[in-house]
Design an enzyme around this catalytic site. Structure first.
Site, PDB file in Angstrom:
ATOM      1  N   ASP A 246       0.850  -1.189   0.000  1.00 57.22           N
ATOM      2  CA  ASP A 246       0.000   0.000   0.000  1.00 57.22           C
ATOM      3  C   ASP A 246       0.888   1.241   0.000  1.00 57.22           C
ATOM      4  O   ASP A 246       2.049   1.187   0.403  1.00 57.22           O
ATOM      5  CB  ASP A 246      -0.959   0.014   1.194  1.00 57.22           C
TER       6      ASP A 246
ATOM      7  N   LYS B 247      -4.283   0.118  -2.687  1.00 58.69           N
ATOM      8  CA  LYS B 247      -5.442  -0.674  -2.269  1.00 58.69           C
ATOM      9  C   LYS B 247      -6.598   0.239  -1.875  1.00 58.69           C
ATOM     10  O   LYS B 247      -6.416   1.398  -1.500  1.00 58.69           O
ATOM     11  CB  LYS B 247      -5.085  -1.570  -1.077  1.00 58.69           C
TER      12      LYS B 247
ATOM     13  N   ARG C 248     -10.161  -0.177   0.626  1.00 60.05           N
ATOM     14  CA  ARG C 248     -10.804  -1.041   1.613  1.00 60.05           C
ATOM     15  C   ARG C 248     -12.308  -0.797   1.631  1.00 60.05           C
ATOM     16  O   ARG C 248     -12.757   0.339   1.562  1.00 60.05           O
ATOM     17  CB  ARG C 248     -10.261  -0.764   3.022  1.00 60.05           C
TER      18      ARG C 248
ATOM     19  N   GLY D 203      -4.505  -9.952   4.887  1.00 55.89           N
ATOM     20  CA  GLY D 203      -5.341  -9.715   3.715  1.00 55.89           C
ATOM     21  C   GLY D 203      -4.641  -8.875   2.666  1.00 55.89           C
ATOM     22  O   GLY D 203      -4.648  -9.206   1.475  1.00 55.89           O
TER      23      GLY D 203
END
Length: 312
Positions: free
Chosen positions: A171, A194, A196, A227
């Site tokens: 990230d 990323k 979320r 994750g």
């Protein structure tokens, strides 16, 4: 002729494995203390030998659950009341560090609260490693020695002798750390971006940079549910990466992290031993930071430079 001040090293329950290795490196005994647990979950701390006038180093990472933090606070309080000359908290993993600011209305700043608790308990110095946010050092009004796991990770990466190496971050928040690694090694940097849908759950990820035909090493500070790091590894393998590995400072590895790592594209994931890991994932490897912390303790006692031991 100067003489080194007397010092003693003690450990909380869950960090004893690391404290024993630190003491072995310092060639000193691990101090004798007793932690008594009661039926209701309460516990009490007592030192089983005199610490009067000693520089006391308390080794305890504050990873889940919160008993580890409470143990450390009681150890600090007991040391102050037993007339220790100074109390130095050695916290390889500083918990609650992800709560370092108000990122939405009406939330606590957990890292500042933990800093206040430790300060009020009475620590004179903090030795920690790879804080999630560097500004946490400013939450303290005492000296903070902030160590970097790069001292153990960089020699490991170099020992792999990987051709077409790229350093990547899962990230953009970790781009500064990954950029430092890539510059030192003289290899390209790739970023993962990323989004979320909610905490601990990654919905989408894009790669900024070229990984085709490359051996990728992902760099992060904390792996919690794994994750993000496994998603990044899978996306990079799909984008043509030759192999994907990961290094991360702190092995939180909350369930189902081990299962995710095991079924992911990662060849291995390498942590320090700031947090114990006993779930048996064959892809997980831990490198010891004991000698680095032992050397820092020695330098603190001898009033020597701490920063000169850093690689980067």
């Amino acid at each position: 002729m100067s003489t080194r001040a007397p010092f003693m090293v003690f450990s909380g329950t869950k960090s004893r494995y690391l404290a024993e290795k630190i003491c072995a490196s310092l060639k000193c005994p691990l101090g004798n203390m007793n932690i008594t647990h009661f039926a209701d979950g309460e516990f009490a701390v007592s030192y089983e030998e005199s610490i009067r006038g000693a520089n006391v180093f308390l080794v305890q990472s504050t990873f889940p659950n919160s008993d580890n933090l409470m143990e450390l606070l009681l150890m600090v309080d007991a040391a102050k009341r037993a007339s220790a000359k100074s109390v130095i908290a050695v916290i390889p993993y500083f918990g609650w560090a992800r709560q370092d600011r108000k990122d939405k209305p009406r939330v606590s700043i957990g890292a500042k609260l933990v800093a206040d608790l430790l300060s009020v308990a009475g620590i004179d110095r903090l030795i920690t490693m790879d804080l999630h946010a560097d500004q946490i050092q400013g939450f303290f009004n005492i000296p903070v020695d902030h160590l970097y796991a790069s001292a153990v990770f960089l020699p490991y990466i170099q020992s792999l002798h990987l051709e077409d190496l790229v350093i990547a971050t899962p990230d953009v928040g970790g781009s500064k750390r990954a950029s430092t690694f890539s510059k030192y090694l003289g290899v390209p940097l790739v970023l993962g971006n990323k989004t979320r849908s909610k905490a601990n759950e990654v919905s989408t990820m894009q790669i900024i940079g070229d990984v085709e035909g490359k051996n990728v090493v992902l760099v992060d500070d904390i792996v919690d549910t794994a994750g993000t790091i496994t998603k990044a590894a899978n996306v990079m393998l799909d984008a043509g990466a030759k192999s994907v590995r990961a290094i991360a400072s702190h092995c939180v590895m909350s369930d189902p992290a081990s299962e995710r790592v095991n079924s992911s594209a990662l060849q291995e994931i390498v942590f320090t031993d700031s947090i114990p890991y006993c779930k048996g994932c064959p892809k997980v490897k831990q490198l010891s930071i004991a000698s680095m912390f032992a050397e820092t303790i020695r330098r603190v006692l001898n009033n020597e430079s701490i920063s000169s031991q850093y690689i980067i």
